[in-house]
Every structure is written in C-alpha cells, then in structure tokens.
Design a protein around this motif. Structure first.
Motif, mmCIF file in Angstrom:
data_model
loop_
_atom_site.group_PDB
_atom_site.id
_atom_site.type_symbol
_atom_site.label_atom_id
_atom_site.label_comp_id
_atom_site.label_asym_id
_atom_site.label_seq_id
_atom_site.Cartn_x
_atom_site.Cartn_y
_atom_site.Cartn_z
ATOM 1 N N SER A 101 0.826 -1.205 0.000
ATOM 2 C CA SER A 101 0.000 0.000 0.000
ATOM 3 C C SER A 101 0.863 1.259 0.000
ATOM 4 O O SER A 101 0.559 2.239 -0.693
ATOM 5 C CB SER A 101 -0.926 -0.008 1.221
ATOM 6 O OG SER A 101 -1.643 1.193 1.326
ATOM 7 N N SER A 102 1.940 1.242 0.754
ATOM 8 C CA SER A 102 2.839 2.403 0.802
ATOM 9 C C SER A 102 3.508 2.637 -0.552
ATOM 10 O O SER A 102 3.691 3.776 -0.979
ATOM 11 C CB SER A 102 3.907 2.194 1.880
ATOM 12 O OG SER A 102 3.311 2.046 3.154
ATOM 13 N N SER A 104 2.306 1.713 -3.565
ATOM 14 C CA SER A 104 1.351 2.056 -4.623
ATOM 15 C C SER A 104 0.587 3.348 -4.359
ATOM 16 O O SER A 104 0.232 4.065 -5.301
ATOM 17 C CB SER A 104 0.356 0.906 -4.813
ATOM 18 O OG SER A 104 -0.385 0.692 -3.619
ATOM 19 N N GLN A 105 0.346 3.672 -3.085
ATOM 20 C CA GLN A 105 -0.534 4.797 -2.774
ATOM 21 C C GLN A 105 0.164 5.971 -2.080
ATOM 22 O O GLN A 105 -0.353 7.082 -2.084
ATOM 23 C CB GLN A 105 -1.699 4.314 -1.892
ATOM 24 C CG GLN A 105 -2.556 3.244 -2.564
ATOM 25 C CD GLN A 105 -3.651 2.722 -1.652
ATOM 26 O OE1 GLN A 105 -3.976 3.350 -0.635
ATOM 27 N NE2 GLN A 105 -4.224 1.588 -1.994
ATOM 28 N N ARG A 106 1.304 5.722 -1.474
ATOM 29 C CA ARG A 106 1.968 6.779 -0.704
ATOM 30 C C ARG A 106 3.347 7.130 -1.262
ATOM 31 O O ARG A 106 4.187 7.668 -0.556
ATOM 32 C CB ARG A 106 2.095 6.367 0.762
ATOM 33 C CG ARG A 106 0.755 6.194 1.467
ATOM 34 C CD ARG A 106 0.954 5.734 2.908
ATOM 35 N NE ARG A 106 1.839 6.610 3.643
ATOM 36 C CZ ARG A 106 1.469 7.726 4.247
ATOM 37 N NH1 ARG A 106 0.197 8.108 4.191
ATOM 38 N NH2 ARG A 106 2.333 8.459 4.902
#
Length: 390
Positions: A101-102, A104-106
């Motif tokens: 998630s980090s 891909s999104q952050r």
C-alpha cells in the motif's frame, strides 16, 4: 520546526551536496543498502532477544502455575493495545499489505514511527504469549527503515522503492540467516520492477544482514535438524498425499481467518473486542499450551521426538499414553491455531501469520505420520521428523 531540526538541516544539506558531487547515485545506493542490511540484522537480533528473555522468564513461572496461561497472553495484547492507542496514536498495521500500500498509494513513503513501533508492539504481544509471529513486524520495520533512509537523503521515488525492498530483504536475511530468501521474497511478493543494477543493492542488504546475524548468534538456526532417517522413493505417494493435506489445511486457515477476523471487526467498541479476543486467546492457550507464542519451540520439540512433552500443563497430560488422546490434542491444536492468531491481532496485539503457518505445517506433518504409522505395519514406518519438515 524544532530546534534540533533547525540545527541538523544545514548539516544535512551540506552532506547531501557533498554526496552529489563525490559519490554517484549507483554507489550511494550500495552504501545505503549495506547500512540498511546491518541495521536490520541488529533490529532482528534485538527483537528475538527481548522475546526470548521475557518468554523464558514467564514460562519458568507458569511451569507450576498453569492457570497463569489465562493471564499473561491477555496482558500482552492489552499492553500492545495501550501502547498503540495512547502512545503511538496511529495505525501501525504491519505486513506485506501495508508495504504494498505504501509503494502504490503513498509514493513509497512510510511514516518514521514505523521504524520502531512495530518492534515494541510485537515484542509485548509475542513475549507474553500472543499466538503470532515476529516476521511481519520485522518486514514492516525493514520497509520503514529503507524508506526513511531514502527520504533522509532526498532520493527519488524509484530509489525509495528500491530501498524499501532492501529493508525487507535485510529483515528476512537477518531473521532467517538466509540471504537468498530475502532477495526472492522481494522479487516474488513485492513485485518490484527490477533490473540487474537494482538486484545488487538487494543482495548487498540481505547478505550483510545474514552475515551480521551469524556474527551475533553463531550458527544457530531456526530449526535444528540432523537427518538420520532417509527419504525412500517408494514413499513419494505419501509425500504427495501430505501435500494435498497441507493444501486443504492452508485453505481452512485462510478461509477461517478472514471469516473470524471479519466477525471480530464488527465489534466497534475496542474494549469489548479486546475482552472477547483476550478470553478466546487465553482459554485456547490454557487448553493447548503449544499455542503460546510463535510456536517454533514446539516444532523443534517434535523434531526431537519428544511430542508428549507438549502435553505438559494441559488437561490432556494425564492421558498422554493414549494414542487417540494425543492425536486429538494435536489435531485440535492445529485447528484452533487460526483462532488464537486472529484473536491476538484483533484484540490489539501485533504480529504476523508466517510463523503460525509454519507451526500448522509442522504439526500437520507430525499428525500425518502419526496416523500413517498407527495404521501401517512396521515395515512401512515413516519418519515423523521428515514429514514435519515436509
């Protein structure tokens, strides 16, 4: 901006400027990957040391007071819950999902507190008996260390992503003393778009972490095993059958985990959710002591052939000479492991599910061999420890 930040920023600016003039980006990434690998080996050693010391102290006191199994696991997840909720005051969810998630999104940015909060929370959880593993918190910590090393030196996002991979590779290399494992995990699981130039930093990180781990703890490995019983080619059908059984057990674990986890998440009041989860965890560990902690010690006891030792302190201990009581004990232990692990994390604990799956696999192999040998004549006896490893 704090006084410390005001003082350190000019120094950091000069260091970055000097680095850009004298060290190419390629070589600087290698230097950082080495630092990350050494850091993760030290972090992994620290976490394992804390867990071992606290766990050994508690188990020595529980030895003659088995009712304390009802207290310590609940206390551990309570301490972890209070630490996260009132000291960290942020989500420290761990594991591969958080890392992906980090990325891909952050933009590969992970908060600085993740470099230490997962370690403390998991140490509190596991050392007091939480039925989870330390690998996922270590992976999250490694990813955070890599990300924040890169952010400190203001590297581009693509390099932050690579350093996250270095942190994860170093974490696994340091935990298992297996550098290739760390590299393969990053390539297979994190699915990074790697080139030959980017593989080298991953290797440097994982190899350096494994090397430092060997320096700190010697040749000691996770499962101490010397093969004394050969693998016979005529046993291949049984090995295939064991693979099918383990596949079904994996399906049971994943399906049950998601269902039970979703049911506990429906309880919005964190206090009530903690009480229910703690009651489930403590009761299961009281009935089945091998569910205490990561479970690696239990697997090693099975590899030593001392399986009746795992019944000590349980209500089944008096019937350890009965074949079917022993069989029922281990089968129920395997089936209830998923409930103990989910209750640990849902109640406020911090830990991963890699160790529980290894535990379930080892016990499934033992149960399989135990059952086959019971229904077989002596000339087709199979080695329990070989099937535990399988």
């Amino acid at each position: 901006m704090s006084a410390f930040s005001q003082a350190i920023t000019p120094l950091l600016d000069r260091l970055i400027s000097w680095r850009e003039r004298h060290i190419s980006e390629r070589y600087f990434l290698l230097i950082l990957s080495l630092l990350i690998g050494v850091t993760m080996a030290l972090v992994a050693a620290f976490l394992k040391f804390i867990i071992h010391v606290v766990e050994s102290f508690i188990l020595q006191n529980i030895e003659d007071h088995h009712y304390l199994y009802l207290l310590f696991p609940a206390l551990g997840i309570l301490l972890s819950l209070l630490f996260v909720r009132y000291i960290v005051r942020d989500d420290i969810s761990h594991g591969v999902t958080k890392v992906l998630s980090s990325i891909s999104q952050r933009k590969s940015r992970i908060k600085p507190h993740n470099t230490w909060t997962s370690i403390i929370a998991s140490a509190l959880t596991i050392s007091f008996g939480g039925s989870v593993g330390a690998e996922s918190p270590i992976v999250m910590t490694g990813a955070a260390v890599g990300s924040n090393f890169g952010r400190l030196f203001r590297l581009e996002q693509r390099n932050l992503m690579l350093l996250i991979g270095c942190g994860v590779a170093g974490a696994l290399g340091g935990v298992f003393k297996a550098p290739i494992t760390g590299l393969v995990f990053v390539i297979e699981v994190l699915l990074l778009d790697l080139t030959m130039a980017s593989v080298l930093p991953l290797l440097v990180s994982s190899v350096s972490a494994a090397a430092v781990a060997y320096v700190l703890s010697g040749k000691e490995i996770l499962f101490q095993f010397i093969q004394t019983d050969p693998y016979h080619i005529e046993r291949i059908p049984l090995m295939i059958l064991l693979g099918v059984v383990c596949g079904l057990m994996s399906l049971y674990f994943s399906k049950t985990m998601f269902r039970f986890e979703s049911e506990l998440k429906r309880i919005k009041d964190f206090r009530l959710r903690y009480l229910i989860s703690a009651a489930i965890l403590s009761l299961l560990i009281f009935l089945f002591p091998p569910l205490y902690g990561e479970g690696y010690d239990s697997v090693n006891i099975l590899l030593d052939g001392q399986y009746t030792q795992l019944l000590d302190g349980s209500i089944f201990e008096a019937f350890s000479n009965s074949y079917w009581v022993v069989f029922a004990f281990f089968l129920l232990t395997v089936l209830f492991k998923v409930f103990a692990s989910v209750a640990t994390n849902s109640g406020g604990g911090c830990g991963g599910l890699f160790a529980p799956t290894l535990f379930m696999g080892g016990l499934t192999g033992f149960i399989f061999s135990y059952l086959v040998n019971y229904f077989s004549s002596l000339n087709v006896f199979i080695s329990p420890k070989n099937y535990i490893l399988l």
